[in-house]
Design an enzyme around this catalytic site. Structure first.
Site, PDB file in Angstrom:
ATOM      1  N   ILE A   1      12.497   1.275 -52.847  1.00 26.07           N
ATOM      2  CA  ILE A   1      12.998  -0.037 -52.415  1.00 26.07           C
ATOM      3  C   ILE A   1      14.519  -0.015 -52.355  1.00 26.07           C
ATOM      4  CG2 ILE A   1      13.164  -2.474 -53.101  1.00 26.07           C
ATOM      5  CD1 ILE A   1      10.310  -2.005 -54.349  1.00 26.07           C
TER       6      ILE A   1
ATOM      7  N   ASP B   1      19.216   4.828 -52.400  1.00 28.49           N
ATOM      8  CA  ASP B   1      18.372   5.041 -53.574  1.00 28.49           C
ATOM      9  C   ASP B   1      18.707   4.045 -54.696  1.00 28.49           C
ATOM     10  OD1 ASP B   1      16.239   6.586 -54.385  1.00 28.49           O
ATOM     11  OD2 ASP B   1      17.408   8.334 -55.000  1.00 28.49           O
TER      12      ASP B   1
ATOM     13  N   GLY C   1      15.342  12.175 -65.593  1.00 22.82           N
ATOM     14  CA  GLY C   1      16.523  11.379 -65.290  1.00 22.82           C
ATOM     15  C   GLY C   1      16.306   9.880 -65.316  1.00 22.82           C
TER      16      GLY C   1
ATOM     17  N   TRP D   1      17.794   6.081 -63.597  1.00 19.58           N
ATOM     18  CA  TRP D   1      17.958   5.728 -62.197  1.00 19.58           C
ATOM     19  C   TRP D   1      19.382   5.440 -61.764  1.00 19.58           C
ATOM     20  CZ3 TRP D   1      20.015   1.213 -63.445  1.00 19.58           C
ATOM     21  CH2 TRP D   1      19.455   0.455 -64.482  1.00 19.58           C
TER      22      TRP D   1
ATOM     23  N   PRO E   1      12.890  12.892 -61.517  1.00 16.95           N
ATOM     24  CA  PRO E   1      13.771  11.726 -61.425  1.00 16.95           C
ATOM     25  C   PRO E   1      13.049  10.471 -61.902  1.00 16.95           C
ATOM     26  CG  PRO E   1      13.252  12.640 -59.230  1.00 16.95           C
ATOM     27  CD  PRO E   1      12.363  13.324 -60.217  1.00 16.95           C
TER      28      PRO E   1
ATOM     29  N   PRO F   1      14.454   3.970 -76.733  1.00 20.01           N
ATOM     30  CA  PRO F   1      13.007   4.021 -77.013  1.00 20.01           C
ATOM     31  C   PRO F   1      12.318   5.213 -76.341  1.00 20.01           C
ATOM     32  CG  PRO F   1      13.664   1.781 -76.439  1.00 20.01           C
ATOM     33  CD  PRO F   1      14.862   2.647 -76.200  1.00 20.01           C
TER      34      PRO F   1
ATOM     35  N   GLU G   1      20.456  12.202 -73.832  1.00 17.59           N
ATOM     36  CA  GLU G   1      21.575  11.352 -73.409  1.00 17.59           C
ATOM     37  C   GLU G   1      21.021   9.947 -73.273  1.00 17.59           C
ATOM     38  OE1 GLU G   1      24.519  12.205 -73.354  1.00 17.59           O
ATOM     39  OE2 GLU G   1      24.521  14.381 -73.103  1.00 17.59           O
TER      40      GLU G   1
ATOM     41  N   GLY H   1      21.103   5.512 -74.553  1.00 16.90           N
ATOM     42  CA  GLY H   1      21.853   4.292 -74.249  1.00 16.90           C
ATOM     43  C   GLY H   1      22.995   4.026 -75.208  1.00 16.90           C
TER      44      GLY H   1
ATOM     45  N   CYS I   1      25.629   4.107 -68.801  1.00 19.32           N
ATOM     46  CA  CYS I   1      25.238   4.198 -70.213  1.00 19.32           C
ATOM     47  C   CYS I   1      26.421   4.109 -71.158  1.00 19.32           C
ATOM     48  CB  CYS I   1      24.518   5.508 -70.448  1.00 19.32           C
ATOM     49  SG  CYS I   1      25.452   6.890 -69.804  1.00 19.32           S
TER      50      CYS I   1
ATOM     51  N   GLU J   1      21.658  -3.350 -75.612  1.00 16.89           N
ATOM     52  CA  GLU J   1      22.160  -2.811 -74.346  1.00 16.89           C
ATOM     53  C   GLU J   1      21.594  -3.648 -73.202  1.00 16.89           C
ATOM     54  OE1 GLU J   1      20.652   1.015 -72.946  1.00 16.89           O
ATOM     55  OE2 GLU J   1      22.700   1.545 -72.435  1.00 16.89           O
TER      56      GLU J   1
HETATM   57  P1  NDP Z   1      13.981   4.999 -69.340  1.00 20.28           P
HETATM   58  O1  NDP Z   1      14.204   5.440 -70.724  1.00 20.28           O
HETATM   59  O2  NDP Z   1      13.056   3.897 -69.076  1.00 20.28           O
HETATM   60  O3  NDP Z   1      13.498   6.227 -68.442  1.00 20.28           O
HETATM   61  C1  NDP Z   1      14.193   7.440 -68.389  1.00 20.28           C
HETATM   62  C2  NDP Z   1      13.314   8.499 -67.766  1.00 20.28           C
HETATM   63  O4  NDP Z   1      12.279   8.875 -68.676  1.00 20.28           O
HETATM   64  C3  NDP Z   1      12.607   8.038 -66.509  1.00 20.28           C
HETATM   65  O5  NDP Z   1      12.548   9.115 -65.594  1.00 20.28           O
HETATM   66  C4  NDP Z   1      11.238   7.661 -67.023  1.00 20.28           C
HETATM   67  O6  NDP Z   1      10.265   7.686 -66.020  1.00 20.28           O
HETATM   68  C5  NDP Z   1      11.011   8.742 -68.062  1.00 20.28           C
HETATM   69  N1  NDP Z   1      10.027   8.418 -69.086  1.00 20.28           N
HETATM   70  C6  NDP Z   1       9.603   7.199 -69.502  1.00 20.28           C
HETATM   71  N2  NDP Z   1       8.708   7.325 -70.501  1.00 20.28           N
HETATM   72  C7  NDP Z   1       8.553   8.653 -70.737  1.00 20.28           C
HETATM   73  C8  NDP Z   1       7.785   9.428 -71.662  1.00 20.28           C
HETATM   74  N3  NDP Z   1       6.989   8.858 -72.565  1.00 20.28           N
HETATM   75  N4  NDP Z   1       7.896  10.774 -71.614  1.00 20.28           N
HETATM   76  C9  NDP Z   1       8.722  11.370 -70.725  1.00 20.28           C
HETATM   77  N5  NDP Z   1       9.465  10.690 -69.823  1.00 20.28           N
HETATM   78  C10 NDP Z   1       9.400   9.346 -69.828  1.00 20.28           C
HETATM   79  O7  NDP Z   1      15.449   4.689 -68.796  1.00 20.28           O
HETATM   80  P2  NDP Z   1      15.859   4.042 -67.414  1.00 20.28           P
HETATM   81  O8  NDP Z   1      15.454   4.893 -66.283  1.00 20.28           O
HETATM   82  O9  NDP Z   1      15.478   2.614 -67.464  1.00 20.28           O
HETATM   83  O10 NDP Z   1      17.447   4.194 -67.519  1.00 20.28           O
HETATM   84  C11 NDP Z   1      18.248   3.326 -68.217  1.00 20.28           C
HETATM   85  C12 NDP Z   1      18.563   3.872 -69.600  1.00 20.28           C
HETATM   86  O11 NDP Z   1      19.118   5.166 -69.513  1.00 20.28           O
HETATM   87  C13 NDP Z   1      19.586   3.028 -70.296  1.00 20.28           C
HETATM   88  O12 NDP Z   1      19.176   2.749 -71.607  1.00 20.28           O
HETATM   89  C14 NDP Z   1      20.824   3.887 -70.334  1.00 20.28           C
HETATM   90  O13 NDP Z   1      21.663   3.637 -71.385  1.00 20.28           O
HETATM   91  C15 NDP Z   1      20.275   5.262 -70.337  1.00 20.28           C
HETATM   92  N6  NDP Z   1      21.227   6.172 -69.751  1.00 20.28           N
HETATM   93  C16 NDP Z   1      21.873   7.063 -70.557  1.00 20.28           C
HETATM   94  C17 NDP Z   1      22.826   7.897 -70.053  1.00 20.28           C
HETATM   95  C18 NDP Z   1      23.509   8.907 -70.920  1.00 20.28           C
HETATM   96  O14 NDP Z   1      23.980   9.900 -70.407  1.00 20.28           O
HETATM   97  N7  NDP Z   1      23.583   8.712 -72.211  1.00 20.28           N
HETATM   98  C19 NDP Z   1      23.192   7.859 -68.640  1.00 20.28           C
HETATM   99  C20 NDP Z   1      22.427   6.920 -67.873  1.00 20.28           C
HETATM  100  C21 NDP Z   1      21.480   6.109 -68.434  1.00 20.28           C
HETATM  101  P3  NDP Z   1      10.003   6.382 -65.128  1.00 20.28           P
HETATM  102  O15 NDP Z   1      11.271   5.566 -65.108  1.00 20.28           O
HETATM  103  O16 NDP Z   1       9.680   6.942 -63.820  1.00 20.28           O
HETATM  104  O17 NDP Z   1       8.910   5.663 -65.805  1.00 20.28           O
END
Ligand code: NDP
Length: 483
Positions: free
Chosen positions: A27, A93, A149, A151, A176, A230, A249, A251, A283, A380
């Protein structure tokens, strides 16, 4: 969009599709329109990717560092040459403005490929003389690495994980976020075009369940996650069950401290970079902005004035400097926090509303008179919401700054250099800034302490997390034994 990837996954040097996987709509956050569709990886696709990565690893590791590095540097050159197209795709994206993506995404990915490409040939063990005997160490790859990764920076995350992993002789399967599935495929395509053998860098799509399947697979030696705390806890626990290496890496809720003597204009610029770049979806953002009372009103007045100059609109327009949230879901989460800020008594200085247009746009939002216990000062938010808190003295503000489970980043603005270094030494954070915020050069280690993470990305430090040392004792004389 002629740059769109042609299928869901990139495995063993080719695009692969398996429409039996759950469809994932792509989307465009600026309009809410569906602009593409990929399919979540089926067990067969996961198997194919892991087998390809496993099969390619020994030959990749057997190449010299110079040869591996040359491929990574070639990939960097291709990425830079295609910066425009890659930035347009990144904007589709993520919704981030082209003004940002053209200078912060493919360019940052290319920096990582170039930096670790240059370093690949320098990776060596050491020699330790012990009388006539000696020990030498071999720096060896870990094997197959899984990258997962978030998003917000899909190209950058795919490259920051891939470049050091490949430089050290590992292969990678990257997943991703399902919210932004497109860009990592281009990273895989470019690495392949640059000469990375089939199977060295693979991309599979999927939701968290695909990530979880990858993490718990016995063919995988290391997991590097960029995501929330989490998710980090779950992934770290699953990796620990098989004693896998991890980089986490995660939040943050980072503090930015602005003392009375700071240059107001620079402090406002720093606070903008710490809260509104990528619509606040960074982050390391400094979202708890502690402002010393003497400078508070001047800071808030200038900040409000400067935010009024944000050009909010079509993110593909190079004039636009502030774009939408990545998704409707993320927008709603942030709206929930804005409502909580108001309910709990914070003063809304500016913003707070959704824009009356298509897409997931929120105004840049600033709350003042925020106190430490408020939800918007503790959790956060991951959106364009700044919390301004008052403070009087240095010891007090440092204690409050550190009073959080997170420890990703922290910043200080002051003209007093001794104070700046003293405050930074006291920060419980992995990545700190003095009179600046959110710089992330590949040369500098990046990562968090406390709940914000384990390990470091970028810089020489990343090598430690993508390789292991084998120690070899060499006896030159006879072996003594007790019997
Ligand atoms: P999520 O933690 O929801 O997801 C991160 C990735 O993990 C996604 O690809 C997700 O898949 C995947 N995932 C979810 N559950 C599992 C599991 N049980 N086992 C393995 N993989 C899993 O984060 P967001 O994508 O919502 O990103 C935002 C978060 O990322 C924020 O808290 C931010 O602070 C943190 N962040 C940290 C950075 C850093 O370098 N410290 C940089 C950028 C962001 P899917 O989403 O497809 O379900």
């Amino acid at each position: 969009m002629h740059t769109q990837p042609t299928a869901s996954h990139f495995i063993n040097g080719a695009y692969v599709e398996d429409t039996a996987g759950t469809p994932i709509d792509v989307i465009y956050p600026a309009t809410g329109e569906v602009i593409g569709r990929v399919h979540s990886a089926t067990p067969a696709i996961i198997d194919h990717a892991l087998n390809a990565a496993r099969a390619a690893q020994a030959a990749w590791a057997a190449m010299t560092g110079t040869e591996r590095g040359r491929i990574l540097r070639r990939a960097a050159d291709i990425m830079r040459a295609r910066n425009h197209d890659l930035s347009v795709l990144e904007t589709f994206d993520t919704g981030k403005p082209y003004q940002e993506t053209s200078v912060a995404d493919a360019t940052s990915g290319a920096d990582a490929l170039e930096y670790f490409g240059g370093m690949a040939a320098t990776l060596t063990g050491e020699h330790i003389q012990l009388g006539d005997d000696w020990v030498y160490t071999r720096r060896e790859p870990l094997g197959v690495c899984v990258g997962i990764g978030a998003w917000n920076y899909p190209t950058q995350i795919a490259s920051w994980k891939g470049a050091p992993a490949l430089a050290c002789g590992n292969t990678m399967v990257f997943k991703p976020s399902e919210t932004t599935p497109l860009c990592a495929l281009k990273v895989a395509e470019i690495l392949h075009e640059a000469g990375a053998p089939a199977g060295v860098y693979n991309v599979v799509q999927g939701l968290g369940d695909v990530g979880a399947a990858l993490v718990s697979d016995s063919r995988v030696d290391k997991v590097s996650l960029t995501g929330s705390v989490p998710t980090g806890r779950k992934v770290y626990a699953a990796a620990a069950a098989e004693m896998k290496h991890v980089t986490m890496e995660l939040g943050g809720k980072s503090p930015l401290i602005i003392f009375d003597d700071a240059d107001v204009e620079n402090a406002v610029s720093g606070a903008i970079m710490a809260n509104f770049y990528s619509s606040g979806q960074v982050c390391s953002n400094g979202t708890r902005v502690f402002v010393q009372t003497g400078i508070k009103e001047a800071f808030l007045a200038r900040l409000t004035e400067r935010l009024g100059k944000a050009v909010i609109g079509d993110p593909q327009d190079p004039e636009t400097s502030f774009g939408p949230m990545v998704s409707e879901g993320q927008m709603k989460i942030v709206q929930g926090y804005i409502a909580k800020g108001q309910d709990e008594g914070a003063r809304l200085v500016t913003g707070g509303a959704r824009l009356d247009r298509d897409g997931f746009y929120l105004e840049p939002t600033v709350f003042a008179d925020v106190t430490d216990g408020m939800t918007i000062a503790r959790e956060e938010i991951f959106g364009p919401v700044m919390a301004v808190l008052d403070f009087e003295d240095e010891a007090e503000v440092l204690a409050r700054a550190n009073d959080t489970e997170f420890g990703l980043a922290a910043g200080v603005f002051t003209r007093d250099l001794a104070r700046a270094h003293r405050v930074v030494a006291g920060f419980e954070a992995g990545t700190c800034f003095i009179n600046s915020y959110n710089d992330a050069p590949v040369e500098a280690p990046f990562g968090g302490v406390k709940a914000s993470g384990v390990g470091r990305e970028n810089s020489k430090a990343a090598i430690e997390h993508y390789s292991q040392v084998k120690s070899v004792y060499v006896r030159m004389g006879d072996v003594e034994a007790p019997f």
